[in-house]
Every structure is written in structure tokens, then in C-alpha cells.
Design an enzyme around this catalytic site. Structure first.
Site, mmCIF file in Angstrom:
data_model
loop_
_atom_site.group_PDB
_atom_site.id
_atom_site.type_symbol
_atom_site.label_atom_id
_atom_site.label_comp_id
_atom_site.label_asym_id
_atom_site.label_seq_id
_atom_site.Cartn_x
_atom_site.Cartn_y
_atom_site.Cartn_z
ATOM 1 N N ASP A 121 0.840 -1.200 0.000
ATOM 2 C CA ASP A 121 0.000 0.000 0.000
ATOM 3 C C ASP A 121 0.876 1.251 0.000
ATOM 4 O OD1 ASP A 121 -2.328 -1.523 -0.021
ATOM 5 O OD2 ASP A 121 -2.344 -1.708 2.159
ATOM 6 N N LYS A 151 0.197 -7.748 -2.956
ATOM 7 C CA LYS A 151 -1.119 -7.185 -3.258
ATOM 8 C C LYS A 151 -0.940 -5.757 -3.737
ATOM 9 C CE LYS A 151 -4.059 -5.570 -0.046
ATOM 10 N NZ LYS A 151 -4.636 -4.249 -0.452
ATOM 11 N N ASP A 188 -6.077 -5.888 -6.102
ATOM 12 C CA ASP A 188 -7.170 -5.678 -5.148
ATOM 13 C C ASP A 188 -7.904 -4.373 -5.479
ATOM 14 O OD1 ASP A 188 -8.738 -5.620 -2.829
ATOM 15 O OD2 ASP A 188 -7.136 -4.760 -1.613
ATOM 16 N N LEU A 189 -8.816 -4.439 -6.469
ATOM 17 C CA LEU A 189 -9.540 -3.237 -6.883
ATOM 18 C C LEU A 189 -11.019 -3.273 -6.489
ATOM 19 C CD1 LEU A 189 -7.989 -2.613 -10.426
ATOM 20 C CD2 LEU A 189 -7.288 -1.682 -8.214
ATOM 21 N N LYS A 190 -11.496 -4.415 -5.993
ATOM 22 C CA LYS A 190 -12.850 -4.536 -5.431
ATOM 23 C C LYS A 190 -13.938 -3.964 -6.348
ATOM 24 C CE LYS A 190 -11.205 -4.205 -0.621
ATOM 25 N NZ LYS A 190 -9.861 -3.641 -0.824
ATOM 26 N N LEU A 191 -14.024 -4.483 -7.546
ATOM 27 C CA LEU A 191 -15.031 -3.972 -8.477
ATOM 28 C C LEU A 191 -16.449 -4.164 -7.928
ATOM 29 C CD1 LEU A 191 -12.514 -4.042 -10.293
ATOM 30 C CD2 LEU A 191 -13.975 -4.785 -12.159
ATOM 31 N N ASP A 209 -20.178 -2.856 -9.636
ATOM 32 C CA ASP A 209 -20.924 -2.030 -10.584
ATOM 33 C C ASP A 209 -21.968 -2.912 -11.254
ATOM 34 O OD1 ASP A 209 -21.620 0.098 -12.449
ATOM 35 O OD2 ASP A 209 -19.615 0.906 -12.093
ATOM 36 N N ILE A 210 -22.626 -2.404 -12.274
ATOM 37 C CA ILE A 210 -23.604 -3.235 -12.977
ATOM 38 C C ILE A 210 -22.864 -4.364 -13.703
ATOM 39 C CG2 ILE A 210 -25.266 -1.343 -13.225
ATOM 40 C CD1 ILE A 210 -24.407 -1.131 -16.180
ATOM 41 N N PRO A 211 -23.521 -5.515 -13.891
ATOM 42 C CA PRO A 211 -22.824 -6.679 -14.445
ATOM 43 C C PRO A 211 -22.040 -6.409 -15.732
ATOM 44 C CG PRO A 211 -24.963 -7.349 -13.619
ATOM 45 C CD PRO A 211 -24.907 -5.850 -13.493
ATOM 46 N N THR A 266 -20.665 -3.646 -16.925
ATOM 47 C CA THR A 266 -19.465 -2.838 -16.672
ATOM 48 C C THR A 266 -18.377 -3.681 -16.016
ATOM 49 O OG1 THR A 266 -20.783 -0.828 -16.449
ATOM 50 C CG2 THR A 266 -18.579 -0.791 -15.462
ATOM 51 N N THR A 316 -12.935 -5.690 6.660
ATOM 52 C CA THR A 316 -12.509 -5.964 8.046
ATOM 53 C C THR A 316 -12.636 -4.739 8.949
ATOM 54 O OG1 THR A 316 -10.214 -5.612 7.350
ATOM 55 C CG2 THR A 316 -10.953 -7.893 7.538
ATOM 56 N N GLN A 362 -8.474 -1.727 11.882
ATOM 57 C CA GLN A 362 -9.302 -2.895 11.612
ATOM 58 C C GLN A 362 -9.854 -3.453 12.926
ATOM 59 O OE1 GLN A 362 -8.203 -4.899 7.839
ATOM 60 N NE2 GLN A 362 -6.141 -4.743 8.636
ATOM 61 N N GLY A 368 -0.111 -6.117 5.783
ATOM 62 C CA GLY A 368 0.408 -4.832 5.329
ATOM 63 C C GLY A 368 1.401 -4.238 6.301
ATOM 64 N N ARG A 369 0.904 -3.325 7.140
ATOM 65 C CA ARG A 369 1.776 -2.547 8.015
ATOM 66 C C ARG A 369 2.693 -3.358 8.928
ATOM 67 N NH1 ARG A 369 -3.228 1.350 9.353
ATOM 68 N NH2 ARG A 369 -4.248 -0.549 8.660
#
Length: 232
Positions: free
Chosen positions: A10, A32, A59-62, A64-66, A68, A119, A190, A210-211
Site C-alpha cells: 500500500d 497485493k 485488489d480493486l474490489k469492483l 458495478d452493474i454486471p 461494466t 474488516t 481494523q 500490510g503494516r
């Protein structure tokens, strides 16, 4: 299915990312790439990290409508990442469209996983702010079952829910779990966290750290400690 530790890179620039990755002279950790780095550097950062021999979880966590999501996944499938994700809250139709878009002409595709609940979300926030009246555990298991029905490989969940997801969806259904901290570390922002050792015990397949690694005085040693506690 082999267990692995995924380092959350990150960072806000390619320069900071490579300065970090250059510390690893013996290992090629699974990394990641999240929104911050991808939005700063674009597809080029993915290609460069891949070229260096790392596995990549994009890790873009889409959500939207199917249609797209299908088109977006089709673009991401060309980046040769190993794993990517979306929000299970986007419904089964959206998740099915994502699988379709991600699958290349030769039938191959990256692993695709769904985020159940972040989380940072507590049951109280989920119920009071999102008006989801079920318990957080029931919601996570339901979302995981939806993801399985849609043909996904697994879910992102906290390590605390990995066991119940496995019980409901089967041992081969992957659990990728952020929210991992060392027993002597700070939990940050978290609220549903556990240790690498405990995550292994509960049934996580991959932990995302991560950290505790990236902010460590000795990131390589911290990474090796994670691997020792979770994989070995």
C-alpha cells in the site's frame, strides 16, 4: 492448496514500492496491489512487478452493474495477475459476469474472490448504517455461498470467519484473510483481527499482511516471521 503470505504493497508510488521490494534479495513474495498504488501508477506497475517474478493479487474490489464489471474484468485479465476481486454485495449476476469477463479465450483466468464484509466493518455499523439486519457472521456466510454459486474461487473475509466459510462452502473454497497482526503488534483501524498462527489454525488459505511488514524496521525479518507462523 498451498498456504501463502501476501504482502499488501500500500504505497503511493512506484519508487516507494520498488524501494521496498528491493529489500527482498532471496524471496519473491506474493504481493497485493491495491487502489492507492494502481490509481497512482496504472497498469505499468502491475507489469513491472510481474516481470520481477512476483505473484500479484490485484485488489480493486469492483462493484458495478454486471456489464461494466464484465468489460472491466476482461481488461484486467490481460494484465496476467494471479488473483483479483470484487464486492460480493454486487449480486450473483454481477459475479457471474465477472467470471465471464475474466476468462481468456484459452479458458484460463486469474483466481477471482469476493469481498464479503470489509474488516473495518463491525456488526453494529453494518446493522445501523447499512440496514443489514442479519448478524455479520450470517451475512458473510450467505455472501460466500453466493460467490460459490457464481463460480468464484473464494472470498476475502476476516480470519475470524474463515472457518465458518469453509464449513459452509467446503474446504476447497478459498479464504483470503486480511486483518492479520502479530500478537505483540498494533491493530490499526481494523476491528476483526487475529495473528498469523491463529489464522492458520482457523483455516485461512492466504493471509494479507500490510503494516506489520511494510512499516517494520526490518520488513524481510517480519515477512519471514509471518511465513514461519502461518506456512511452516
Amino acid at each position: 492448496m498451498g498456504k501463502d503470505v501476501i504482502i499488501a504493497c500500500d504505497f503511493s508510488s512506484a519508487e516507494a514500492t520498488f524501494e521496498f521490494l528491493d529489500k527482498f534479495t532471496e524471496e519473491k513474495p506474493f504481493v497485493k496491489i491495491g487502489m492507492e498504488l494502481y490509481y497512482a501508477e496504472g497498469p505499468a506497475i502491475v507489469k513491472e512487478i510481474k516481470k520481477r517474478g512476483h505473484k500479484i493479487f490485484l485488489d480493486l474490489k469492483l462493484h458495478d452493474i454486471p456489464n461494466t464489471v464484465k468489460k472491466s474484468m476482461s481488461v484486467l485479465s490481460r494484465l496476467d495477475v494471479d488473483m483479483t476481486n470484487l464486492h460480493a454485495a454486487g449480486t450473483i449476476d454481477m459475479m457471474k459476469a465477472a467470471v465471464e469477463g475474466l476468462t481468456r479465450e484459452d479458458g484460463t483466468r486469474p483466481l477471482l474472490i469476493a469481498v464479503t464484509q470489509l474488516t473495518s466493518t463491525s456488526e453494529e455499523r453494518m446493522q445501523n448504517e447499512l440496514l443489514i439486519n442479519a448478524s455479520i457472521n450470517d451475512t458473510i456466510v450467505k455472501y460466500a455461498n453466493n460467490a460459490k454459486e457464481a463460480g468464484l474461487d473464494g472470498v476475502v473475509c476476516s480470519p475470524l470467519e474463515a472457518g465458518m466459510v469453509k464449513d459452509s462452502c467446503g474446504k476447497s473454497f478459498m479464504t483470503v484473510t486480511p486483518g492479520v497482526r502479530f500478537a505483540d503488534g498494533d491493530v490499526g483501524d481494523q476491528v476483526r483481527v487475529t495473528t498469523p498462527e491463529k489464522a492458520k489454525e482457523i483455516g485461512s488459505d492466504y493471509i494479507v499482511v500490510g503494516r506489520p511488514i511494510t512499516a517494520s524496521d526490518d520488513p524481510v525479518a517480519a515477512y519471514r516471521r509471518c511465513v514461519k507462523e502461518f506456512v511452516d
